[in-house]
Design a protein around this motif. Structure first.
Motif, PDB file in Angstrom:
ATOM      1  N   ARG A   1      17.424  19.559  77.859  1.00  0.00           N
ATOM      2  CA  ARG A   1      17.968  18.259  77.220  1.00  0.00           C
ATOM      3  C   ARG A   1      18.092  18.748  75.607  1.00  0.00           C
ATOM      4  O   ARG A   1      17.532  19.674  75.169  1.00  0.00           O
ATOM      5  CB  ARG A   1      17.342  16.944  77.093  1.00  0.00           C
ATOM      6  N   ASP A   2      19.268  18.152  74.946  1.00  0.00           N
ATOM      7  CA  ASP A   2      19.441  18.814  73.630  1.00  0.00           C
ATOM      8  C   ASP A   2      18.171  18.500  72.773  1.00  0.00           C
ATOM      9  O   ASP A   2      17.599  17.392  72.733  1.00  0.00           O
ATOM     10  CB  ASP A   2      20.584  17.543  73.111  1.00  0.00           C
ATOM     11  N   VAL A   3      18.062  19.419  71.866  1.00  0.00           N
ATOM     12  CA  VAL A   3      16.973  19.278  70.998  1.00  0.00           C
ATOM     13  C   VAL A   3      17.543  19.632  69.549  1.00  0.00           C
ATOM     14  O   VAL A   3      18.012  20.764  69.569  1.00  0.00           O
ATOM     15  CB  VAL A   3      15.744  20.106  71.220  1.00  0.00           C
ATOM     16  N   GLN A   4      17.211  18.793  68.617  1.00  0.00           N
ATOM     17  CA  GLN A   4      17.792  19.169  67.342  1.00  0.00           C
ATOM     18  C   GLN A   4      16.921  19.771  66.256  1.00  0.00           C
ATOM     19  O   GLN A   4      15.766  19.928  66.664  1.00  0.00           O
ATOM     20  CB  GLN A   4      17.981  17.723  66.420  1.00  0.00           C
ATOM     21  N   VAL A   5      17.560  20.768  65.390  1.00  0.00           N
ATOM     22  CA  VAL A   5      16.856  21.289  64.611  1.00  0.00           C
ATOM     23  C   VAL A   5      15.728  20.732  63.856  1.00  0.00           C
ATOM     24  O   VAL A   5      15.768  19.677  63.434  1.00  0.00           O
ATOM     25  CB  VAL A   5      17.690  22.215  63.567  1.00  0.00           C
TER      26      VAL A   5
ATOM     27  N   ARG B   1       8.095  23.147  66.859  1.00  0.00           N
ATOM     28  CA  ARG B   1       9.702  22.545  66.190  1.00  0.00           C
ATOM     29  C   ARG B   1      10.711  23.505  66.491  1.00  0.00           C
ATOM     30  O   ARG B   1      10.493  24.773  66.697  1.00  0.00           O
ATOM     31  CB  ARG B   1       9.601  22.359  64.859  1.00  0.00           C
ATOM     32  N   ALA B   2      11.977  22.928  66.772  1.00  0.00           N
ATOM     33  CA  ALA B   2      12.921  23.728  67.169  1.00  0.00           C
ATOM     34  C   ALA B   2      13.519  24.604  65.837  1.00  0.00           C
ATOM     35  O   ALA B   2      13.974  23.793  64.849  1.00  0.00           O
ATOM     36  CB  ALA B   2      14.090  23.029  67.915  1.00  0.00           C
ATOM     37  N   ALA B   3      13.563  25.908  65.824  1.00  0.00           N
ATOM     38  CA  ALA B   3      14.146  26.475  64.635  1.00  0.00           C
ATOM     39  C   ALA B   3      15.463  26.260  64.654  1.00  0.00           C
ATOM     40  O   ALA B   3      16.247  26.534  63.624  1.00  0.00           O
ATOM     41  CB  ALA B   3      13.523  27.976  64.536  1.00  0.00           C
ATOM     42  N   VAL B   4      16.237  26.196  65.902  1.00  0.00           N
ATOM     43  CA  VAL B   4      17.680  26.331  66.005  1.00  0.00           C
ATOM     44  C   VAL B   4      17.906  25.035  67.200  1.00  0.00           C
ATOM     45  O   VAL B   4      17.047  24.573  67.594  1.00  0.00           O
ATOM     46  CB  VAL B   4      18.328  27.334  66.371  1.00  0.00           C
ATOM     47  N   GLU B   5      19.168  24.544  66.986  1.00  0.00           N
ATOM     48  CA  GLU B   5      19.598  23.646  67.892  1.00  0.00           C
ATOM     49  C   GLU B   5      19.683  24.127  69.262  1.00  0.00           C
ATOM     50  O   GLU B   5      20.166  25.087  69.693  1.00  0.00           O
ATOM     51  CB  GLU B   5      21.020  23.043  67.425  1.00  0.00           C
TER      52      GLU B   5
ATOM     53  N   VAL C   1      22.809  30.010  59.582  1.00  0.00           N
ATOM     54  CA  VAL C   1      21.908  29.701  60.343  1.00  0.00           C
ATOM     55  C   VAL C   1      20.627  29.352  59.786  1.00  0.00           C
ATOM     56  O   VAL C   1      20.110  29.746  58.833  1.00  0.00           O
ATOM     57  CB  VAL C   1      21.582  31.152  61.177  1.00  0.00           C
ATOM     58  N   PRO C   2      19.564  28.411  60.526  1.00  0.00           N
ATOM     59  CA  PRO C   2      18.395  28.079  59.841  1.00  0.00           C
ATOM     60  C   PRO C   2      17.635  29.196  59.268  1.00  0.00           C
ATOM     61  O   PRO C   2      17.391  30.386  60.024  1.00  0.00           O
ATOM     62  CB  PRO C   2      17.685  27.294  61.060  1.00  0.00           C
ATOM     63  N   GLY C   3      16.996  28.928  57.920  1.00  0.00           N
ATOM     64  CA  GLY C   3      16.280  29.944  57.457  1.00  0.00           C
ATOM     65  C   GLY C   3      17.108  30.812  56.531  1.00  0.00           C
ATOM     66  O   GLY C   3      16.573  31.532  55.599  1.00  0.00           O
TER      67      GLY C   3
ATOM     68  N   ARG D   1      17.788  26.692  51.075  1.00  0.00           N
ATOM     69  CA  ARG D   1      17.643  27.289  52.462  1.00  0.00           C
ATOM     70  C   ARG D   1      18.411  26.414  53.538  1.00  0.00           C
ATOM     71  O   ARG D   1      17.963  25.534  53.473  1.00  0.00           O
ATOM     72  CB  ARG D   1      16.028  27.642  52.597  1.00  0.00           C
ATOM     73  N   VAL D   2      19.075  27.177  54.284  1.00  0.00           N
ATOM     74  CA  VAL D   2      19.677  26.338  55.239  1.00  0.00           C
ATOM     75  C   VAL D   2      18.573  25.937  56.348  1.00  0.00           C
ATOM     76  O   VAL D   2      17.827  26.621  56.620  1.00  0.00           O
ATOM     77  CB  VAL D   2      20.827  27.177  55.888  1.00  0.00           C
ATOM     78  N   VAL D   3      18.618  24.695  56.579  1.00  0.00           N
ATOM     79  CA  VAL D   3      17.910  24.043  57.776  1.00  0.00           C
ATOM     80  C   VAL D   3      18.805  23.920  58.856  1.00  0.00           C
ATOM     81  O   VAL D   3      18.319  24.300  59.980  1.00  0.00           O
ATOM     82  CB  VAL D   3      17.326  22.749  56.937  1.00  0.00           C
ATOM     83  N   LYS D   4      19.846  23.192  58.803  1.00  0.00           N
ATOM     84  CA  LYS D   4      20.783  23.123  59.777  1.00  0.00           C
ATOM     85  C   LYS D   4      22.326  23.120  59.448  1.00  0.00           C
ATOM     86  O   LYS D   4      22.555  22.793  58.336  1.00  0.00           O
ATOM     87  CB  LYS D   4      20.663  21.960  60.549  1.00  0.00           C
ATOM     88  N   ALA D   5      23.144  23.560  60.207  1.00  0.00           N
ATOM     89  CA  ALA D   5      24.623  23.653  60.091  1.00  0.00           C
ATOM     90  C   ALA D   5      25.237  22.931  61.253  1.00  0.00           C
ATOM     91  O   ALA D   5      25.063  23.442  62.459  1.00  0.00           O
ATOM     92  CB  ALA D   5      25.341  24.893  59.728  1.00  0.00           C
ATOM     93  N   SER D   6      26.116  21.975  61.046  1.00  0.00           N
ATOM     94  CA  SER D   6      26.717  21.276  62.025  1.00  0.00           C
ATOM     95  C   SER D   6      27.973  21.866  62.522  1.00  0.00           C
ATOM     96  O   SER D   6      28.414  23.046  61.638  1.00  0.00           O
ATOM     97  CB  SER D   6      27.089  19.976  61.747  1.00  0.00           C
ATOM     98  N   GLY D   7      28.686  21.837  63.630  1.00  0.00           N
ATOM     99  CA  GLY D   7      29.934  21.976  64.087  1.00  0.00           C
ATOM    100  C   GLY D   7      30.941  21.581  63.054  1.00  0.00           C
ATOM    101  O   GLY D   7      30.881  20.504  62.413  1.00  0.00           O
ATOM    102  N   ALA D   8      32.229  21.995  63.215  1.00  0.00           N
ATOM    103  CA  ALA D   8      33.246  21.748  62.295  1.00  0.00           C
ATOM    104  C   ALA D   8      33.579  20.167  62.818  1.00  0.00           C
ATOM    105  O   ALA D   8      33.746  19.964  64.128  1.00  0.00           O
ATOM    106  CB  ALA D   8      34.449  22.687  62.341  1.00  0.00           C
TER     107      ALA D   8
END
Length: 232
Positions: A70-74, A109-113, A153-155, A185-192
């Motif tokens: 299932r979906d897991v957020q950053v 923890r999820a490092a990426v989506e 990307v995260p990190g 530092r980037v933690v998460k980037a959403s889609g457009a």
């Protein structure tokens, strides 16, 4: 004087008499078998059988791995309900968490989506909080023309740059002064976003710089640039 009976065809042309009897089948000479062709045929059959055997061995060489169900957020902590198991023919180049290590990734923890149906790799999880003690998370909206061509990307290290609003200048500063910057530092980037193309980037900054970065973002005077790798 004896008479000889002559058969007459329907068109009046006489035919000589025929005696009915069994007709012998035509003689068919046996074809000579060539040893070379036989040997080649046997070799091809053997090769085909060996290929099938190798394919079956490859298909049968499967590895039990951890999957995402299932979906897991950053930044979200992984639970057993987020993960599953699957048996797949795994290429050695693919790094995946083995099923017997599932307990080791639960609680991280999820490092990426993470998306359902994907294999879980070790680089996609972390034991560290994405927002560390003494940091704040600042959401930054980027218009399409402000989004770097390099994927965020995260990190990834970035700099938040303050640019004066159009038609204004910062008082008390010369025109050649370096702009104000904040390390992040980037933690998460959403889609457009549909229609606007805006991408929201969550950036972790120091707790002292967070309010300043948020003010720049609200005023529309903040720009995001990628920092050099390892700060070089």
């Amino acid at each position: 004087m004896s008479k000889t009976q002559v058969d007459t065809a329907p068109n009046g042309v006489p035919q000589q008499g025929r005696v009915a009897g069994p007709v012998a089948p035509p003689r068919v000479s046996a074809r000579r078998r060539r040893p070379g062709v036989i040997a080649l045929s046997l070799a091809l059959i053997a090769a085909g059988g060996a290929g099938v055997a190798v394919l079956l061995l490859q298909v049968g060489d499967r590895t039990d791995v951890v999957t995402v169900v299932r979906d897991v957020q950053v930044g979200q902590v992984l639970t057993e309900d987020d993960l599953g198991k699957a048996s797949v023919a795994l290429d050695p180049a693919v790094k995946a968490v083995r099923a017997d290590n599932l307990k080791l990734v639960v609680g991280k923890r999820a490092a990426v989506e993470l998306k359902p149906g994907s294999l879980l790799s070790p680089s996609q999880v972390t034991k560290d909080n994405l927002v560390k003690a003494g940091e704040q998370l600042v959401p930054i909206g980027l218009e399409p023309k402000q989004i770097p061509a390099t994927a965020l990307v995260p990190g990834q290290k970035v700099e938040l740059v303050h640019v004066p609003a159009q038609g204004t200048t910062d008082t008390g500063k010369t025109s050649d002064a370096a702009p104000q910057t904040i390390d992040g530092r980037v933690v998460k980037a959403s889609g457009a976003a549909p229609g606007t193309g805006i991408v929201v980037v969550d950036v972790a900054t120091s707790a002292t710089d967070g309010p300043t970065a948020a003010a720049w973002e609200a005023a529309g005077t903040l720009r995001l640039v990628l920092a050099a790798p390892d700060g070089n």
